[in-house]
Enzyme design. Structure first.
Site, mmCIF file in Angstrom:
data_model
loop_
_atom_site.group_PDB
_atom_site.id
_atom_site.type_symbol
_atom_site.label_atom_id
_atom_site.label_comp_id
_atom_site.label_asym_id
_atom_site.label_seq_id
_atom_site.Cartn_x
_atom_site.Cartn_y
_atom_site.Cartn_z
ATOM 1 N N SER A 179 41.646 -68.712 -33.136
ATOM 2 C CA SER A 179 40.827 -69.580 -33.621
ATOM 3 C C SER A 179 39.572 -69.677 -33.665
ATOM 4 O O SER A 179 38.706 -69.851 -34.467
ATOM 5 C CB SER A 179 41.254 -71.127 -32.994
ATOM 6 N N ASN A 180 38.848 -68.900 -32.545
ATOM 7 C CA ASN A 180 37.445 -68.580 -32.346
ATOM 8 C C ASN A 180 37.189 -67.542 -33.472
ATOM 9 O O ASN A 180 36.117 -67.611 -34.084
ATOM 10 C CB ASN A 180 37.302 -67.949 -31.174
ATOM 11 N N ARG A 222 44.590 -47.370 -21.048
ATOM 12 C CA ARG A 222 43.596 -48.139 -21.365
ATOM 13 C C ARG A 222 42.301 -47.437 -21.556
ATOM 14 O O ARG A 222 41.680 -47.616 -22.701
ATOM 15 C CB ARG A 222 43.401 -49.441 -20.550
ATOM 16 N N ILE A 242 41.363 -56.362 -19.674
ATOM 17 C CA ILE A 242 39.988 -55.943 -19.223
ATOM 18 C C ILE A 242 39.714 -54.487 -19.833
ATOM 19 O O ILE A 242 40.373 -53.855 -19.391
ATOM 20 C CB ILE A 242 39.866 -56.029 -17.600
ATOM 21 N N LEU A 243 38.482 -54.603 -20.104
ATOM 22 C CA LEU A 243 37.986 -53.517 -20.815
ATOM 23 C C LEU A 243 37.362 -52.266 -19.860
ATOM 24 O O LEU A 243 36.813 -52.928 -18.705
ATOM 25 C CB LEU A 243 36.955 -53.503 -21.968
ATOM 26 N N HIS A 270 34.324 -68.280 -22.976
ATOM 27 C CA HIS A 270 35.236 -68.275 -21.772
ATOM 28 C C HIS A 270 35.394 -69.993 -21.707
ATOM 29 O O HIS A 270 34.310 -70.317 -21.377
ATOM 30 C CB HIS A 270 34.720 -67.504 -20.406
ATOM 31 N N GLU A 310 30.510 -55.377 -16.477
ATOM 32 C CA GLU A 310 31.697 -54.874 -15.538
ATOM 33 C C GLU A 310 31.659 -55.720 -14.556
ATOM 34 O O GLU A 310 30.785 -56.539 -14.147
ATOM 35 C CB GLU A 310 31.348 -53.599 -14.913
ATOM 36 N N ASP A 358 34.400 -61.919 -16.414
ATOM 37 C CA ASP A 358 33.311 -63.065 -16.774
ATOM 38 C C ASP A 358 32.474 -63.344 -16.078
ATOM 39 O O ASP A 358 32.044 -64.371 -15.472
ATOM 40 C CB ASP A 358 34.573 -64.405 -16.562
ATOM 41 N N GLU A 398 34.093 -74.594 -28.092
ATOM 42 C CA GLU A 398 33.809 -73.136 -28.502
ATOM 43 C C GLU A 398 33.686 -72.825 -29.807
ATOM 44 O O GLU A 398 32.915 -71.864 -30.181
ATOM 45 C CB GLU A 398 35.466 -72.366 -28.104
#
Ligand code: GRF
Length: 207
Positions: free
Chosen positions: A14-15, A65, A92-93, A109, A142, A145, A175
């Site tokens: 939706s964002n 990943r 998490i990247l 967030h 890193e 959030d 948002e």
């Protein structure tokens, strides 16, 4: 020259839709790519419906990943992306990916960071019993959030016993305004990380 934006999403999107509706094709901003870690993400359908290129980058195991993130990063760079927007991306990247897109990647967030980072922030806020919560758009660093804050908007949790679905609706409504606004400001060159204080973001015409 256009300002090229990529969106990474895991779910509903939706964002992403708010960005497609409010910034795509305006003020020189183009959403040029949408990536997901989940082939079934509704976000991919929304992108395709808007004629935006999509890519699926799955990592079956956690150990896969970092390699997946390198492939994703190459895909984004090949598309000449100026800004990466994490909009409901649920993994998490890797640190390498985060450093590669330093000051070029933002996240939305659904809490007033630094309160309630990580998973299920709306539930965390309600369980804690806070009287005010909100939405944060921040640069990605890193750490979960934890990056420098660009925009925040708060609202009171009144009445205290509001059902969670009702709170989620209000969070989404915020948002869907705040994220497009942040992208517009960044595209206009109005947002700068303060080199003398890496936690601070200066916004032209702001404070
Ligand atoms: C949003 O609440 C976002 O803040 C959080 O995940 C949710 C994604 O929603 N990180 P959608 O996929 O954009 O509808």
């Amino acid at each position: 020259m256009s300002f090229r934006v990529a969106v990474i999403a895991s779910g509903e999107g939706s964002n992403l839709q708010a960005l497609l509706d409010k910034v795509h094709g305006r003020d020189g901003i183009e959403i040029v790519a949408v990536a997901s870690n989940r082939p079934a993400a509704r976000a991919l359908e929304r992108a395709a419906a808007a004629g935006v290129e999509t890519g699926v980058f799955e990592a079956a195991r956690r150990e896969d990943r970092p390699a997946r993130d390198r492939t994703l990063g190459d895909w984004l760079e090949q598309r000449g992306v100026d800004l990466v927007v994490l909009a409901g991306f649920m993994e998490i990247l890797s640190g390498e990916f985060v450093r590669r897109f330093h000051a070029r990647m933002v996240n939305v967030h659904p809490s007033l960071l630094p309160a309630f980072p990580g998973l299920r922030p709306i539930e965390q806020a309600l369980d804690y019993g806070v009287r005010v919560t909100g939405v944060t758009v921040h640069f990605v660093e890193e750490g979960v959030d934890s990056g420098p804050i660009i925009l925040q908007e708060a609202f009171p949790l009144v009445p205290y016993s509001r059902p969670i679905a009702d709170v989620e609706r209000q969070v989404h409504e915020i948002e869907h305004r705040l994220l497009p606004e942040a992208v517009r400001l960044i595209a206009a060159g109005s947002v700068r990380l303060d080199p003398s204080d890496p936690r601070r973001v200066a916004i032209d015409g702001g404070d």
